[in-house]
Design a protein around this motif. Structure first.
Motif, short mmCIF file in Angstrom:
data_model
loop_
_atom_site.label_atom_id
_atom_site.label_comp_id
_atom_site.label_asym_id
_atom_site.label_seq_id
_atom_site.Cartn_x
_atom_site.Cartn_y
_atom_site.Cartn_z
N ASN A 117 11.44 -9.49 -39.43
CA ASN A 117 12.26 -8.87 -38.39
C ASN A 117 12.35 -7.39 -38.70
O ASN A 117 13.16 -6.98 -39.51
CB ASN A 117 13.66 -9.51 -38.39
CG ASN A 117 14.56 -8.87 -37.34
OD1 ASN A 117 14.07 -8.17 -36.46
ND2 ASN A 117 15.85 -9.10 -37.46
N SER B 203 13.48 -4.87 -37.22
CA SER B 203 14.55 -4.04 -36.68
C SER B 203 15.36 -3.43 -37.83
O SER B 203 15.90 -4.14 -38.67
CB SER B 203 15.49 -4.88 -35.80
OG SER B 203 16.64 -4.14 -35.47
N SER C 78 16.17 -10.86 -42.02
CA SER C 78 14.79 -11.29 -41.86
C SER C 78 14.57 -12.69 -42.43
O SER C 78 13.59 -13.34 -42.10
CB SER C 78 13.84 -10.30 -42.55
OG SER C 78 14.15 -10.21 -43.92
N GLU D 121 6.25 -10.81 -29.98
CA GLU D 121 7.53 -10.18 -30.25
C GLU D 121 8.41 -10.26 -29.01
O GLU D 121 7.93 -10.47 -27.90
CB GLU D 121 7.34 -8.72 -30.65
CG GLU D 121 6.76 -7.86 -29.53
CD GLU D 121 6.57 -6.41 -29.94
OE1 GLU D 121 6.45 -6.14 -31.14
OE2 GLU D 121 6.57 -5.54 -29.03
N ARG E 236 15.08 -6.38 -32.11
CA ARG E 236 13.70 -6.85 -32.04
C ARG E 236 13.51 -8.04 -32.97
O ARG E 236 14.11 -8.12 -34.05
CB ARG E 236 12.74 -5.73 -32.45
CG ARG E 236 11.28 -6.16 -32.63
CD ARG E 236 10.45 -5.00 -33.17
NE ARG E 236 10.36 -3.94 -32.18
CZ ARG E 236 9.36 -3.80 -31.32
NH1 ARG E 236 8.36 -4.68 -31.34
NH2 ARG E 236 9.34 -2.82 -30.45
N PHE E 237 12.64 -8.96 -32.55
CA PHE E 237 12.21 -10.05 -33.42
C PHE E 237 10.71 -10.24 -33.22
O PHE E 237 10.24 -10.44 -32.10
CB PHE E 237 12.95 -11.35 -33.11
CG PHE E 237 12.46 -12.53 -33.91
CD1 PHE E 237 12.39 -12.45 -35.29
CD2 PHE E 237 12.08 -13.70 -33.29
CE1 PHE E 237 11.94 -13.53 -36.05
CE2 PHE E 237 11.64 -14.79 -34.03
CZ PHE E 237 11.56 -14.71 -35.41
N PRO F 62 7.93 -12.53 -35.05
CA PRO F 62 7.62 -13.53 -36.08
C PRO F 62 6.24 -13.34 -36.67
O PRO F 62 5.24 -13.46 -35.97
CB PRO F 62 7.72 -14.85 -35.32
CG PRO F 62 7.45 -14.51 -33.90
CD PRO F 62 8.01 -13.13 -33.71
N PHE G 226 16.62 -19.57 -32.87
CA PHE G 226 17.32 -18.39 -33.33
C PHE G 226 18.23 -17.83 -32.25
O PHE G 226 18.02 -18.05 -31.06
CB PHE G 226 16.32 -17.29 -33.72
CG PHE G 226 15.46 -17.60 -34.91
CD1 PHE G 226 16.01 -17.63 -36.18
CD2 PHE G 226 14.11 -17.86 -34.76
CE1 PHE G 226 15.22 -17.91 -37.28
CE2 PHE G 226 13.31 -18.15 -35.84
CZ PHE G 226 13.86 -18.18 -37.12
N LEU H 206 19.43 -14.00 -31.31
CA LEU H 206 19.20 -12.58 -31.57
C LEU H 206 20.29 -11.76 -30.89
O LEU H 206 20.41 -11.78 -29.66
CB LEU H 206 17.82 -12.17 -31.05
CG LEU H 206 17.43 -10.70 -31.19
CD1 LEU H 206 17.31 -10.30 -32.66
CD2 LEU H 206 16.12 -10.43 -30.45
N LEU I 120 19.94 -11.44 -36.55
CA LEU I 120 19.27 -12.70 -36.25
C LEU I 120 19.90 -13.84 -37.04
O LEU I 120 20.17 -13.69 -38.23
CB LEU I 120 17.78 -12.59 -36.61
CG LEU I 120 16.87 -13.73 -36.17
CD1 LEU I 120 16.64 -13.69 -34.67
CD2 LEU I 120 15.54 -13.66 -36.92
#
Length: 411
Positions: A92, A94, A101, A336, A350-351, A353, A382, A384, A390
């Motif tokens: 992650n 961000s 993360s 993303e 933001r995420f 993976p 998840f 967010l 997260l």
């Protein structure tokens, strides 16, 4: 019925030509559907997921035909089915949420959002309710009830209205998943007879009609959003239904019938809110898409922001944030997903993976983006936050990359 005279074919038998022929016919028919009815990404994704769910049993037995279809796509997203991970090896990036993360299951039950996993409705208050089906592909919360959609055959879908105890109190046919307004009081859908339907606690009414047999459009009509309400009889309630069409000419319906498209250049709508915000795409090509967000409350009706870097998606219930999607994507999911400030388009979360992908997404009532993601071996759910924090809010489930056990509940 299985007997000595007419034995049931074994789907794991590679010499079973009858089974292979049936699977081939099924796949060919569905491919023809896609060619005959041009769909947007969400529609194709929903149809593909339904096909995948219906083939779950066959895949467990070793379906060669499905593997031949899925394998080339899976290579694009980089999933590794041999990976076995107790924790998601996700990144992650961000900067506002670097410490998250490696998320853990910490969300208290009394503030957890609603979601569905393997046919079980996990309610916000912590109750877990068994649903009558396990193949729901989309759901919304409406007036304290779950309205869940499943693929009803070769073309259309069926929506079940389910009470808080898991009982189906009503069902109706629809061309695509049902949508709900920001307050959760009004739902809308396009019926299989072409009627643009709205429904609230006391009644329902059609706001107009589309031609499902129009050349080049097929079943591509779907409700993108409904605003206003709860009643859609009276104009003063401001009830409006935004309808997407496969011909790139979306329409808006209210209690007086069809209105002019408030975004004349739009080829489809992403979402619309009671605060007057509308997300849209105005260009789709081989390299991606362009679009943005418009505020219908502005006198000049110019976009608040637009561009070709991201695709503006669902709007948060409070109208303050928007889900940002990649302008171009391929494979089984997204590389993303971002959260954007609705007024500026600036990224706030933001995420992405690493080694996996995001499958589905929706806003929850607590103002977070709920999403499922695959890490190469397991599916995760998840939440967010708009600032990038997260949290993993459910137990991970092992499974193949083409069949998530989770169903998002849109608010």
């Amino acid at each position: 019925m299985n007997d000595a005279k007419n034995p049931t074919p074994d789907p794991t038998d590679p010499d079973n030509s009858a089974w292979e022929e049936a699977m081939s016919r099924d796949f060919d028919a569905r491919v023809r559907d896609l060619h005959e009815a041009p769909l947007d990404f969400d529609s194709v994704k929903g149809k593909a997921r339904t096909i995948r769910r219906n083939r779950r049993a066959a895949v467990a037995g070793g379906v060669l035909g499905v593997a031949a279809v899925i394998t080339p796509i899976a290579v694009v997203v980089g999933g590794n089915a041999d990976t076995n991970s107790d924790k998601p090896d996700f990144a992650n990036p961000s900067p506002t949420a670097a410490e998250t993360s490696d998320p853990t299951i910490t969300t208290p039950a009394d503030v957890a959002p609603d979601y569905v996993v393997q046919g079980e409705w996990h309610q916000a208050d912590g109750d877990e309710i068994e649903l009558p089906r396990k193949d729901y592909s989309a759901a919304v919360l409406w007036d304290g009830q779950l309205v869940a959609t499943y693929f009803g055959g070769e073309v259309f879908s069926v929506a079940d209205v389910i009470d808080e105890d898991g009982e189906v109190v009503d069902s109706f046919d629809t061309t695509a998943p049902v949508v709900v307004n920001d307050s959760g009081t009004t739902i809308a859908w396009v019926g299989t007879d072409g009627q643009v339907m709205t429904r609230w606690a006391d009644d329902q009414v059609s706001l107009g009609e589309v031609d499902l047999d129009a050349s080049g459009e097929g079943i591509a009509y779907s409700a993108a959003a409904v605003t206003g309400g709860p009643s859609c009889y009276e104009a003063e309630d401001g009830c409006m239904v935004y309808v997407d069409s496969g011909d790139g000419q979306p329409q808006v319906f209210d209690s007086h019938g069809v209105n002019d498209n408030p975004v004349p250049d739009a080829v489809d709508f992403g979402d619309a809110s009671d605060t007057g915000l509308v997300t849209y795409r105005d260009e789709i090509n081989d390299t991606g898409s362009c679009g943005g967000l418009i505020d219908l409350g502005r006198t000049d009706a110019t976009p608040v922001w637009e561009g070709c870097e991201i695709e503006a998606g669902p709007i948060a219930p409070d109208g303050q944030h928007v889900i940002g999607l990649p302008a171009y994507y391929d494979g089984l999911g997204l590389s993303e997903i971002t959260v954007r400030d609705a007024r500026t388009g600036a990224e706030t979360g933001r995420f992405a993976p690493e080694g996996g992908f995001v499958g589905s997404w929706a806003w929850s009532t607590d103002g977070r983006v709920i999403l499922d993601a695959y890490d190469g071996a397991n599916w995760h759910l998840f939440a967010l936050s708009t600032d990038g924090a997260l949290e993993e809010i459910a137990e991970q489930v092992k499974g193949p990359d083409f069949d998530s056990p989770f169903t998002m509940v849109q608010h």
